[in-house]
Write a protein that holds these residues in place. Structure first.
Motif, PDB file in Angstrom:
ATOM      1  N   LEU A  12      27.263  -6.308   2.585  1.00  0.00           N
ATOM      2  CA  LEU A  12      26.527  -5.274   1.857  1.00  0.00           C
ATOM      3  C   LEU A  12      25.990  -5.788   0.534  1.00  0.00           C
ATOM      4  O   LEU A  12      24.876  -5.444   0.134  1.00  0.00           O
ATOM      5  N   ALA A  13      26.753  -6.624  -0.154  1.00  0.00           N
ATOM      6  CA  ALA A  13      26.281  -7.203  -1.410  1.00  0.00           C
ATOM      7  C   ALA A  13      25.077  -8.102  -1.163  1.00  0.00           C
ATOM      8  O   ALA A  13      24.093  -8.072  -1.918  1.00  0.00           O
ATOM      9  N   GLU A  14      25.154  -8.878  -0.097  1.00  0.00           N
ATOM     10  CA  GLU A  14      24.030  -9.742   0.252  1.00  0.00           C
ATOM     11  C   GLU A  14      22.804  -8.917   0.627  1.00  0.00           C
ATOM     12  O   GLU A  14      21.679  -9.242   0.255  1.00  0.00           O
ATOM     13  N   PHE A  15      23.031  -7.813   1.348  1.00  0.00           N
ATOM     14  CA  PHE A  15      21.937  -6.926   1.727  1.00  0.00           C
ATOM     15  C   PHE A  15      21.296  -6.300   0.487  1.00  0.00           C
ATOM     16  O   PHE A  15      20.080  -6.242   0.366  1.00  0.00           O
ATOM     17  N   ARG A  16      22.111  -5.844  -0.464  1.00  0.00           N
ATOM     18  CA  ARG A  16      21.581  -5.272  -1.713  1.00  0.00           C
ATOM     19  C   ARG A  16      20.761  -6.307  -2.470  1.00  0.00           C
ATOM     20  O   ARG A  16      19.702  -5.999  -3.010  1.00  0.00           O
ATOM     21  N   LYS A  17      21.241  -7.540  -2.504  1.00  0.00           N
ATOM     22  CA  LYS A  17      20.517  -8.610  -3.189  1.00  0.00           C
ATOM     23  C   LYS A  17      19.173  -8.860  -2.497  1.00  0.00           C
ATOM     24  O   LYS A  17      18.147  -9.032  -3.149  1.00  0.00           O
ATOM     25  N   PHE A  18      19.182  -8.838  -1.175  1.00  0.00           N
ATOM     26  CA  PHE A  18      17.955  -9.035  -0.397  1.00  0.00           C
ATOM     27  C   PHE A  18      16.941  -7.925  -0.675  1.00  0.00           C
ATOM     28  O   PHE A  18      15.769  -8.169  -0.889  1.00  0.00           O
ATOM     29  N   ILE A  19      17.419  -6.688  -0.689  1.00  0.00           N
ATOM     30  CA  ILE A  19      16.534  -5.540  -0.918  1.00  0.00           C
ATOM     31  C   ILE A  19      15.964  -5.564  -2.330  1.00  0.00           C
ATOM     32  O   ILE A  19      14.832  -5.155  -2.556  1.00  0.00           O
ATOM     33  N   ALA A  20      16.741  -6.028  -3.288  1.00  0.00           N
ATOM     34  CA  ALA A  20      16.305  -6.013  -4.682  1.00  0.00           C
ATOM     35  C   ALA A  20      15.258  -7.093  -4.979  1.00  0.00           C
ATOM     36  O   ALA A  20      14.639  -7.053  -6.031  1.00  0.00           O
ATOM     37  N   ARG A  21      15.070  -8.031  -4.086  1.00  0.00           N
ATOM     38  CA  ARG A  21      14.066  -9.069  -4.310  1.00  0.00           C
ATOM     39  C   ARG A  21      12.679  -8.462  -4.380  1.00  0.00           C
ATOM     40  O   ARG A  21      12.373  -7.489  -3.721  1.00  0.00           O
ATOM     41  N   GLY A  22      11.811  -9.079  -5.145  1.00  0.00           N
ATOM     42  CA  GLY A  22      10.449  -8.585  -5.310  1.00  0.00           C
ATOM     43  C   GLY A  22       9.638  -8.614  -4.031  1.00  0.00           C
ATOM     44  O   GLY A  22       8.826  -7.727  -3.778  1.00  0.00           O
ATOM     45  N   ASN A  23       9.843  -9.621  -3.183  1.00  0.00           N
ATOM     46  CA  ASN A  23       9.039  -9.737  -1.965  1.00  0.00           C
ATOM     47  C   ASN A  23       9.247  -8.550  -1.042  1.00  0.00           C
ATOM     48  O   ASN A  23       8.297  -8.067  -0.433  1.00  0.00           O
ATOM     49  N   VAL A  24      10.474  -8.074  -0.927  1.00  0.00           N
ATOM     50  CA  VAL A  24      10.760  -6.949  -0.040  1.00  0.00           C
ATOM     51  C   VAL A  24      10.093  -5.693  -0.584  1.00  0.00           C
ATOM     52  O   VAL A  24       9.506  -4.911   0.165  1.00  0.00           O
ATOM     53  N   MET A  25      10.148  -5.500  -1.882  1.00  0.00           N
ATOM     54  CA  MET A  25       9.516  -4.330  -2.485  1.00  0.00           C
ATOM     55  C   MET A  25       7.994  -4.409  -2.322  1.00  0.00           C
ATOM     56  O   MET A  25       7.348  -3.409  -2.024  1.00  0.00           O
ATOM     57  N   ASP A  26       7.417  -5.591  -2.510  1.00  0.00           N
ATOM     58  CA  ASP A  26       5.977  -5.768  -2.317  1.00  0.00           C
ATOM     59  C   ASP A  26       5.592  -5.452  -0.880  1.00  0.00           C
ATOM     60  O   ASP A  26       4.567  -4.811  -0.623  1.00  0.00           O
ATOM     61  N   LEU A  27       6.412  -5.897   0.058  1.00  0.00           N
ATOM     62  CA  LEU A  27       6.154  -5.623   1.465  1.00  0.00           C
ATOM     63  C   LEU A  27       6.205  -4.128   1.746  1.00  0.00           C
ATOM     64  O   LEU A  27       5.336  -3.587   2.440  1.00  0.00           O
ATOM     65  N   ALA A  28       7.190  -3.449   1.186  1.00  0.00           N
ATOM     66  CA  ALA A  28       7.313  -2.002   1.390  1.00  0.00           C
ATOM     67  C   ALA A  28       6.088  -1.276   0.836  1.00  0.00           C
ATOM     68  O   ALA A  28       5.530  -0.389   1.487  1.00  0.00           O
ATOM     69  N   VAL A  29       5.656  -1.669  -0.355  1.00  0.00           N
ATOM     70  CA  VAL A  29       4.461  -1.058  -0.941  1.00  0.00           C
ATOM     71  C   VAL A  29       3.244  -1.332  -0.066  1.00  0.00           C
ATOM     72  O   VAL A  29       2.431  -0.439   0.187  1.00  0.00           O
ATOM     73  N   GLY A  30       3.132  -2.551   0.448  1.00  0.00           N
ATOM     74  CA  GLY A  30       2.004  -2.899   1.317  1.00  0.00           C
ATOM     75  C   GLY A  30       1.981  -2.080   2.592  1.00  0.00           C
ATOM     76  O   GLY A  30       0.918  -1.636   3.038  1.00  0.00           O
ATOM     77  N   VAL A  31       3.149  -1.855   3.178  1.00  0.00           N
ATOM     78  CA  VAL A  31       3.217  -1.060   4.411  1.00  0.00           C
ATOM     79  C   VAL A  31       2.806   0.380   4.140  1.00  0.00           C
ATOM     80  O   VAL A  31       2.043   0.983   4.899  1.00  0.00           O
ATOM     81  N   ILE A  32       3.271   0.935   3.034  1.00  0.00           N
ATOM     82  CA  ILE A  32       2.934   2.321   2.696  1.00  0.00           C
ATOM     83  C   ILE A  32       1.439   2.459   2.416  1.00  0.00           C
ATOM     84  O   ILE A  32       0.781   3.372   2.931  1.00  0.00           O
ATOM     85  N   ILE A  33       0.890   1.541   1.642  1.00  0.00           N
ATOM     86  CA  ILE A  33      -0.543   1.591   1.340  1.00  0.00           C
ATOM     87  C   ILE A  33      -1.352   1.346   2.612  1.00  0.00           C
ATOM     88  O   ILE A  33      -2.382   1.984   2.836  1.00  0.00           O
ATOM     89  N   GLY A  34      -0.883   0.450   3.469  1.00  0.00           N
ATOM     90  CA  GLY A  34      -1.568   0.201   4.734  1.00  0.00           C
ATOM     91  C   GLY A  34      -1.605   1.432   5.611  1.00  0.00           C
ATOM     92  O   GLY A  34      -2.619   1.725   6.251  1.00  0.00           O
TER      93      GLY A  34
END
Length: 140
Positions: A12-34
Protein backbone atom coordinates in the motif's frame (compact mmCIF):
# COMPACT_ATOMS: atom_id res chain seq x y z
CA UNK A 1 -0.31 -12.70 10.44
CA UNK A 2 2.16 -9.87 11.04
CA UNK A 3 4.07 -10.92 7.96
CA UNK A 4 0.93 -10.46 5.85
CA UNK A 5 0.36 -7.02 7.39
CA UNK A 6 3.98 -6.05 6.59
CA UNK A 7 3.62 -7.14 2.97
CA UNK A 8 0.26 -5.42 2.62
CA UNK A 9 1.53 -2.25 4.31
CA UNK A 10 4.57 -2.16 2.04
CA UNK A 11 2.40 -2.77 -0.99
CA UNK A 12 0.00 0.00 0.00
CA UNK A 13 2.86 2.40 0.73
CA UNK A 14 4.37 1.62 -2.65
CA UNK A 15 0.97 2.11 -4.29
CA UNK A 16 0.53 5.51 -2.56
CA UNK A 17 4.00 6.54 -3.74
CA UNK A 18 3.12 5.46 -7.29
CA UNK A 19 -0.15 7.40 -7.27
CA UNK A 20 1.51 10.53 -5.89
CA UNK A 21 3.94 10.70 -8.82
CA UNK A 22 3.34 13.50 -11.28
CA UNK A 23 3.11 11.21 -14.32
CA UNK A 24 0.10 9.35 -12.94
CA UNK A 25 -1.69 12.60 -12.15
CA UNK A 26 -0.88 13.97 -15.62
CA UNK A 27 -2.26 10.78 -17.15
CA UNK A 28 -5.46 11.05 -15.11
CA UNK A 29 -5.94 14.66 -16.19
CA UNK A 30 -5.30 13.66 -19.82
CA UNK A 31 -7.89 10.88 -19.67
CA UNK A 32 -10.51 13.20 -18.18
CA UNK A 33 -9.84 15.95 -20.71
CA UNK A 34 -9.81 13.37 -23.51
CA UNK A 35 -13.24 12.13 -22.43
CA UNK A 36 -14.59 15.68 -22.44
CA UNK A 37 -12.95 16.36 -25.81
CA UNK A 38 -14.65 13.27 -27.26
CA UNK A 39 -18.01 14.95 -26.69
CA UNK A 40 -16.82 17.96 -28.68
CA UNK A 41 -15.58 15.84 -31.59
CA UNK A 42 -18.78 13.76 -31.57
CA UNK A 43 -20.80 16.95 -31.80
CA UNK A 44 -18.55 18.31 -34.57
CA UNK A 45 -19.01 15.18 -36.65
CA UNK A 46 -22.72 14.60 -35.91
CA UNK A 47 -23.95 18.19 -35.83
CA UNK A 48 -21.72 19.92 -38.37
CA UNK A 49 -19.91 17.52 -40.70
CA UNK A 50 -22.77 15.02 -41.21
CA UNK A 51 -25.28 17.71 -42.28
CA UNK A 52 -22.69 19.19 -44.68
CA UNK A 53 -22.02 15.73 -46.11
CA UNK A 54 -25.79 15.23 -46.25
CA UNK A 55 -26.06 18.13 -48.70
CA UNK A 56 -23.94 16.18 -51.18
CA UNK A 57 -25.35 12.74 -50.32
CA UNK A 58 -28.98 13.85 -50.36
CA UNK A 59 -29.98 13.32 -46.75
CA UNK A 60 -29.64 14.75 -43.27
CA UNK A 61 -27.41 12.00 -41.95
CA UNK A 62 -25.02 11.17 -44.75
CA UNK A 63 -23.06 8.56 -42.83
CA UNK A 64 -26.16 6.87 -41.41
CA UNK A 65 -27.37 6.37 -44.98
CA UNK A 66 -24.40 4.09 -45.61
CA UNK A 67 -25.74 1.29 -43.40
CA UNK A 68 -26.13 -2.02 -45.23
CA UNK A 69 -28.90 -4.53 -44.47
CA UNK A 70 -27.76 -8.14 -44.29
CA UNK A 71 -30.03 -11.09 -45.11
CA UNK A 72 -31.25 -12.63 -41.87
CA UNK A 73 -32.13 -9.35 -40.16
CA UNK A 74 -28.65 -7.97 -39.37
CA UNK A 75 -27.19 -4.67 -40.42
CA UNK A 76 -23.64 -3.53 -41.17
CA UNK A 77 -23.36 -0.07 -39.63
CA UNK A 78 -20.84 1.37 -42.06
CA UNK A 79 -21.99 4.91 -41.30
CA UNK A 80 -21.40 4.43 -37.59
CA UNK A 81 -17.93 3.05 -38.29
CA UNK A 82 -17.07 5.99 -40.56
CA UNK A 83 -18.35 8.35 -37.87
CA UNK A 84 -15.94 6.77 -35.37
CA UNK A 85 -13.08 7.04 -37.90
CA UNK A 86 -13.85 10.75 -38.41
CA UNK A 87 -13.88 11.30 -34.65
CA UNK A 88 -10.53 9.54 -34.35
CA UNK A 89 -8.97 11.56 -37.18
CA UNK A 90 -10.17 14.83 -35.66
CA UNK A 91 -8.80 13.90 -32.23
CA UNK A 92 -5.51 12.69 -33.72
CA UNK A 93 -5.16 15.95 -35.69
CA UNK A 94 -5.79 18.09 -32.62
CA UNK A 95 -3.32 16.07 -30.54
CA UNK A 96 -0.76 16.34 -33.35
CA UNK A 97 -1.20 20.13 -33.38
CA UNK A 98 -0.84 20.30 -29.58
CA UNK A 99 2.32 18.19 -29.57
CA UNK A 100 3.78 20.18 -32.45
CA UNK A 101 3.06 23.44 -30.61
CA UNK A 102 4.57 22.16 -27.38
CA UNK A 103 7.68 20.98 -29.23
CA UNK A 104 8.02 24.41 -30.81
CA UNK A 105 7.80 26.07 -27.39
CA UNK A 106 10.42 23.76 -25.91
CA UNK A 107 12.68 24.22 -28.94
CA UNK A 108 12.53 28.02 -28.53
CA UNK A 109 13.44 27.70 -24.87
CA UNK A 110 16.41 25.46 -25.74
CA UNK A 111 17.60 27.72 -28.56
CA UNK A 112 17.74 30.80 -26.34
CA UNK A 113 21.43 31.34 -25.59
CA UNK A 114 22.34 31.23 -21.96
CA UNK A 115 23.84 34.38 -20.49
CA UNK A 116 27.58 34.03 -20.02
CA UNK A 117 28.51 33.38 -16.42
CA UNK A 118 29.89 36.27 -14.41
CA UNK A 119 33.68 36.24 -14.16
CA UNK A 120 35.09 34.74 -10.99
CA UNK A 121 37.27 36.73 -8.60
CA UNK A 122 40.31 34.92 -9.98
CA UNK A 123 39.40 35.88 -13.56
CA UNK A 124 38.87 39.50 -12.53
CA UNK A 125 42.28 39.54 -10.81
CA UNK A 126 44.00 37.98 -13.83
CA UNK A 127 42.32 40.52 -16.13
CA UNK A 128 43.55 43.35 -13.92
CA UNK A 129 47.09 41.95 -13.93
CA UNK A 130 46.98 41.60 -17.73
CA UNK A 131 45.83 45.20 -18.11
CA UNK A 132 48.58 46.42 -15.78
CA UNK A 133 51.23 44.47 -17.71
CA UNK A 134 49.97 45.93 -21.02
CA UNK A 135 50.06 49.44 -19.60
CA UNK A 136 53.62 48.86 -18.34
CA UNK A 137 54.77 47.57 -21.76
CA UNK A 138 53.26 50.57 -23.54
CA UNK A 139 55.10 52.96 -21.18
CA UNK A 140 58.44 51.26 -21.50
Amino acid sequence: MERIKEKTGGFLAEFRKFIARGNVMDLAVGVIIGGAFKGITDSLVNDILNPILGIFAGGNEALAGLDISVPGGGEILLGSFLNAVLNFLIMAFVIFCLVKGMNRLYRKKEEAPAAPPAPTKEELLLTEIRDLLKARQEEG
